[in-house]
Design an enzyme around this catalytic site. Structure first.
Site, PDB file in Angstrom:
ATOM      1  N   LYS A 169       0.848  -1.197   0.000  1.00 23.94           N
ATOM      2  CA  LYS A 169       0.000   0.000   0.000  1.00 23.94           C
ATOM      3  C   LYS A 169       0.878   1.240   0.000  1.00 23.94           C
ATOM      4  O   LYS A 169       1.541   1.543   0.977  1.00 23.94           O
ATOM      5  CB  LYS A 169      -0.924   0.030   1.223  1.00 23.94           C
ATOM      6  CG  LYS A 169      -2.047   1.031   0.981  1.00 23.94           C
ATOM      7  CD  LYS A 169      -2.660   1.606   2.230  1.00 23.94           C
ATOM      8  CE  LYS A 169      -1.908   2.740   2.849  1.00 23.94           C
ATOM      9  NZ  LYS A 169      -1.771   3.959   2.030  1.00 23.94           N
ATOM     10  N   GLY A 222       6.924   4.614   8.427  1.00 22.79           N
ATOM     11  CA  GLY A 222       6.114   5.825   8.526  1.00 22.79           C
ATOM     12  C   GLY A 222       6.244   6.466   9.887  1.00 22.79           C
ATOM     13  O   GLY A 222       7.232   6.258  10.605  1.00 22.79           O
ATOM     14  N   GLY A 227       2.904   3.758  13.670  1.00 21.96           N
ATOM     15  CA  GLY A 227       3.535   2.483  14.048  1.00 21.96           C
ATOM     16  C   GLY A 227       2.888   1.928  15.311  1.00 21.96           C
ATOM     17  O   GLY A 227       2.565   0.737  15.400  1.00 21.96           O
ATOM     18  N   GLU A 244       9.630   0.698  10.869  1.00 20.45           N
ATOM     19  CA  GLU A 244      10.677   1.699  10.628  1.00 20.45           C
ATOM     20  C   GLU A 244      10.035   3.060  10.795  1.00 20.45           C
ATOM     21  O   GLU A 244       9.271   3.502   9.930  1.00 20.45           O
ATOM     22  CB  GLU A 244      11.252   1.547   9.209  1.00 20.45           C
ATOM     23  CG  GLU A 244      12.000   0.252   8.970  1.00 20.45           C
ATOM     24  CD  GLU A 244      13.316   0.160   9.739  1.00 20.45           C
ATOM     25  OE1 GLU A 244      13.748   1.162  10.341  1.00 20.45           O
ATOM     26  OE2 GLU A 244      13.896  -0.935   9.742  1.00 20.45           O
ATOM     27  N   CYS A 278      13.828  10.299   7.033  1.00 17.39           N
ATOM     28  CA  CYS A 278      13.858   9.850   8.428  1.00 17.39           C
ATOM     29  C   CYS A 278      15.238  10.077   9.041  1.00 17.39           C
ATOM     30  O   CYS A 278      15.343  10.433  10.211  1.00 17.39           O
ATOM     31  CB  CYS A 278      13.444   8.396   8.518  1.00 17.39           C
ATOM     32  SG  CYS A 278      14.352   7.336   7.403  1.00 17.39           S
ATOM     33  N   GLU A 380      10.150  15.259  15.856  1.00 17.38           N
ATOM     34  CA  GLU A 380      10.785  15.074  14.561  1.00 17.38           C
ATOM     35  C   GLU A 380      10.324  16.205  13.637  1.00 17.38           C
ATOM     36  O   GLU A 380       9.116  16.372  13.422  1.00 17.38           O
ATOM     37  CB  GLU A 380      10.377  13.728  13.952  1.00 17.38           C
ATOM     38  CG  GLU A 380      10.985  13.524  12.586  1.00 17.38           C
ATOM     39  CD  GLU A 380      10.526  12.249  11.901  1.00 17.38           C
ATOM     40  OE1 GLU A 380       9.352  11.866  12.027  1.00 17.38           O
ATOM     41  OE2 GLU A 380      11.365  11.644  11.218  1.00 17.38           O
TER      42      GLU A 380
HETATM   43  P1  NAD Z   1       2.393   7.919   7.948  1.00 19.00           P
HETATM   44  O1  NAD Z   1       2.548   7.047   9.143  1.00 19.00           O
HETATM   45  O2  NAD Z   1       1.386   8.986   7.989  1.00 19.00           O
HETATM   46  O3  NAD Z   1       2.034   7.029   6.664  1.00 19.00           O
HETATM   47  C1  NAD Z   1       2.848   5.968   6.238  1.00 19.00           C
HETATM   48  C2  NAD Z   1       1.972   4.940   5.536  1.00 19.00           C
HETATM   49  O4  NAD Z   1       1.092   4.359   6.490  1.00 19.00           O
HETATM   50  C3  NAD Z   1       1.094   5.520   4.438  1.00 19.00           C
HETATM   51  O5  NAD Z   1       0.988   4.591   3.386  1.00 19.00           O
HETATM   52  C4  NAD Z   1      -0.244   5.672   5.153  1.00 19.00           C
HETATM   53  O6  NAD Z   1      -1.350   5.682   4.271  1.00 19.00           O
HETATM   54  C5  NAD Z   1      -0.238   4.446   6.037  1.00 19.00           C
HETATM   55  N1  NAD Z   1      -1.123   4.522   7.211  1.00 19.00           N
HETATM   56  C6  NAD Z   1      -1.492   5.629   7.899  1.00 19.00           C
HETATM   57  N2  NAD Z   1      -2.335   5.287   8.907  1.00 19.00           N
HETATM   58  C7  NAD Z   1      -2.471   3.942   8.860  1.00 19.00           C
HETATM   59  C8  NAD Z   1      -3.192   3.000   9.632  1.00 19.00           C
HETATM   60  N3  NAD Z   1      -3.966   3.374  10.662  1.00 19.00           N
HETATM   61  N4  NAD Z   1      -3.115   1.693   9.297  1.00 19.00           N
HETATM   62  C9  NAD Z   1      -2.334   1.298   8.275  1.00 19.00           C
HETATM   63  N5  NAD Z   1      -1.636   2.136   7.492  1.00 19.00           N
HETATM   64  C10 NAD Z   1      -1.691   3.451   7.785  1.00 19.00           C
HETATM   65  O7  NAD Z   1       3.857   8.476   7.626  1.00 19.00           O
HETATM   66  P2  NAD Z   1       4.272   9.487   6.472  1.00 19.00           P
HETATM   67  O8  NAD Z   1       3.863  10.852   6.883  1.00 19.00           O
HETATM   68  O9  NAD Z   1       3.819   8.952   5.150  1.00 19.00           O
HETATM   69  O10 NAD Z   1       5.870   9.353   6.484  1.00 19.00           O
HETATM   70  C11 NAD Z   1       6.700  10.177   7.221  1.00 19.00           C
HETATM   71  C12 NAD Z   1       7.230   9.419   8.419  1.00 19.00           C
HETATM   72  O11 NAD Z   1       7.902   8.238   7.990  1.00 19.00           O
HETATM   73  C13 NAD Z   1       8.274  10.204   9.188  1.00 19.00           C
HETATM   74  O12 NAD Z   1       8.050  10.053  10.566  1.00 19.00           O
HETATM   75  C14 NAD Z   1       9.585   9.546   8.810  1.00 19.00           C
HETATM   76  O13 NAD Z   1      10.617   9.696   9.723  1.00 19.00           O
HETATM   77  C15 NAD Z   1       9.145   8.126   8.663  1.00 19.00           C
HETATM   78  N6  NAD Z   1      10.104   7.358   7.862  1.00 19.00           N
HETATM   79  C16 NAD Z   1      10.863   6.411   8.494  1.00 19.00           C
HETATM   80  C17 NAD Z   1      11.811   5.693   7.763  1.00 19.00           C
HETATM   81  C18 NAD Z   1      12.644   4.630   8.432  1.00 19.00           C
HETATM   82  O14 NAD Z   1      13.119   3.770   7.734  1.00 19.00           O
HETATM   83  N7  NAD Z   1      12.818   4.658   9.741  1.00 19.00           N
HETATM   84  C19 NAD Z   1      11.974   5.939   6.407  1.00 19.00           C
HETATM   85  C20 NAD Z   1      11.186   6.923   5.802  1.00 19.00           C
HETATM   86  C21 NAD Z   1      10.241   7.627   6.546  1.00 19.00           C
END
Ligand code: NAD
Length: 476
Positions: A169, A222, A227, A244, A278, A380
């Site tokens: 997704k 994300g 998470g 992650e 990230c 962050e």
């Molecule tokens: P987000 O958590 O809003 O979304 C990430 C994904 O999760 C999207 O596809 C979203 O649609 C999905 N999602 C959201 N709510 C959900 C739920 N309740 N159930 C299942 N899926 C759901 O994050 P974002 O804003 O897209 O990304 C930015 C974040 O990602 C930052 O915090 C960044 O640090 C982190 N990130 C971490 C890494 C790593 O490897 N540690 C790498 C890249 C980004």
């Protein structure tokens, strides 16, 4: 492959489609389905049906498909990079790096296809044991919008090489390049059902996917709060989780550092991808002996960055990915200044007017004299804003670095090996870079501690996380 790709039919209703916006212009460039629960079920069923055949193939055969997919990604890299820039915003040079990075990851996993070896254990009179690594079944990959192509590679490469099938997704703002690459994997010979893409919002489509009883593993990248929500949603199901999450990486520059090199490191570390990484440099700790000169030079460099449409040649930094993201960054900076918790050295405002169209641009920003508990240091900050703190010595730098709830990456800039060793031993982070920041090769495990998540991506060990051991006891 069952892919729920953007259709050509007219939209039935707003609830059926999600518009994808070019963040440099604010214009809608495409739309994708808002995947329903039924569509998620259909994707999981397709993955489940494909698992038997796929898991029985040799890893070599699976690796050959990854090689072919990498070739096709390289063949189409210009079109893929342009699409990525149009949906995500980053400069075309960065999109090209990311697209090639995905090909590199597929090639890396194809090249270690012989590795997932088991073991034998001899028990004397009690017999012998054969322990093999077997795939888990249907896995879910949930992808953020900041590096959607690279992160797709991190998850798809090891998952399918290990013999699993997958439902992916993408993030709602960046689904298009993920869909295009899934199509190339089909062209490379990936059988029907092995990789399925479902688009839609996280709260509905994503939640239906993570809660599906036949999904054995969830690899999520994300936000930290998401998470935790996923862990909560799956607590009754015993699924394997790789999370992650966010980071607030400190960069520590000591007085003996190579200053020009460290300035380039800070500039790239914070403003690459408009700071939406990230492992970006999110807090800069400068030794007091070099702080003033460092800031004079860094400020000049930050002010010289060209901000604009990522498709224009010469753009150093593109827009933020969405209006929401721009709003968040603007608010945190305004609140910091409003509460007297920092002093703007440069930037601190959105870029509008001529040349910026209706895009989501923000001026590269440096903030000094930051209060220790300011949100700029404790949260962050996912954008082009760098808080800078002056420290008297290494001990203070390490204490400040460890005040974060995160623990993803950190870097130290010095020529002194004992400083390096102390930072490596004492800073809480999954990755310590020395005299650089932000390099993530596919061969090396990647992931953090504390609130930055659990599990690792990349490297040969990531394959293990997509398998489980199975043991045969041989009683002679
Ligand atoms: P987000 O958590 O809003 O979304 C990430 C994904 O999760 C999207 O596809 C979203 O649609 C999905 N999602 C959201 N709510 C959900 C739920 N309740 N159930 C299942 N899926 C759901 O994050 P974002 O804003 O897209 O990304 C930015 C974040 O990602 C930052 O915090 C960044 O640090 C982190 N990130 C971490 C890494 C790593 O490897 N540690 C790498 C890249 C980004």
């Amino acid at each position: 492959m069952d892919m729920l790709i953007n259709g050509t039919a007219a939209p039935a209703a707003d609830e059926t489609w999600i518009e994808v916006t070019n963040p440099a212009t604010g214009e809608c460039i495409d739309r994708v389905p808002r995947g329903s629960k039924e569509e998620v079920n259909a994707a999981v069923e397709a993955a489940d049906a494909a698992f038997g055949e796929w898991s029985k193939k040799t890893t070599r055969d699976r690796g050959l498909i990854l090689y072919r997919a990498a070739e096709l990604i390289r063949r189409d890299h210009k079109a893929l990079a342009a699409l990525l820039t149009r949906e995500q915003g980053k400069p075309i040079r960065e999109s090209t790096d990311e697209v090639r990075g995905c090909a590199n990851i597929f090639e890396y996993y194809a090249s270690i296809a012989g590795l997932p070896a088991g073991e034998t254990v001899t028990l004397g009179k009690a017999g012998d044991c054969l322990v093999t690594r077997v795939p888990l079944g249907v896995c879910a990959a949930i992808i953020p919008w900041n590096m959607p192509v690279l992160i797709m590679g991190w998850k798809v490469g090891p998952a399918i090489l290990a013999g699993n099938t997958l439902v992916l997704k993408p993030a709602s703002t960046t689904p298009l390049t993920n869909l295009r690459i899934a199509g190339l994997m089909q062209e490379a010979g990936l059988p029907q059902g092995v990789l399925n893409v479902v688009t839609g919002p996280g709260e509905t489509t994503g939640a239906a996917l993570v809660q599906h009883p036949r999904v054995k593993k969830i690899s999520f990248t994300g936000d930290c709060a998401t998470g935790h929500r996923i862990r909560e949603m799956t607590k009754d199901h015993l699924k394997v989780l790789t999370l992650e999450l966010g980071g607030s990486d400190p960069m520590i520059v000591m007085a003996d550092a190579d200053i020009p090199k460290a300035i380039e490191g800070a500039l790239r570390g914070r403003f690459y991808n408009a700071g939406q990484i990230c492992t970006a440099v999110k807090r800069l700790y400068l030794h007091e002996k070099i702080a003033e000169e460092f800031m004079r030079l860094l400020t000049a460099k930050a002010e010289s960055l060209t901000v604009g449409n990522g498709l224009s040649p010469g753009t150093d930094m593109g827009p933020l990915n969405s209006a929401e993201q721009l709003g968040r960054i603007n608010s945190v900076v305004s609140e910091t200044i409003g509460r007297d918790e920092g002093v703007i050295r440069t930037g601190g405002y959105p870029l509008t007017g001529s040349g910026y169209s209706k895009g989501f641009f923000y001026k590269p920003t440096l903030i000094t004299d930051v209060a220790p508990d300011a949100a700029l240091l404790t949260n962050e900050i996912f954008g082009p804003v760098l808080p800078v703190v002056t420290v008297p010595d290494l001990g203070a730098a390490i204490r400040e670095a460890n005040r974060s709830k995160y623990g993803l990456g950190a870097s130290v800039w010095t020529k002194d090996i004992s400083t390096v060793k102390r930072v490596y031993d004492e800073v809480n982070a999954g990755i310590i870079w020395v005299n650089r920041h932000l390099i993530v090769p596919p061969e090396v495990p990647f992931g953090g501690t504390n609130e930055s998540g659990v599990g690792r991506e990349n490297g040969s060990k990531a394959l293990d996380s997509y398998t489980q051991s199975k043991t045969m006891y041989l009683g002679w």
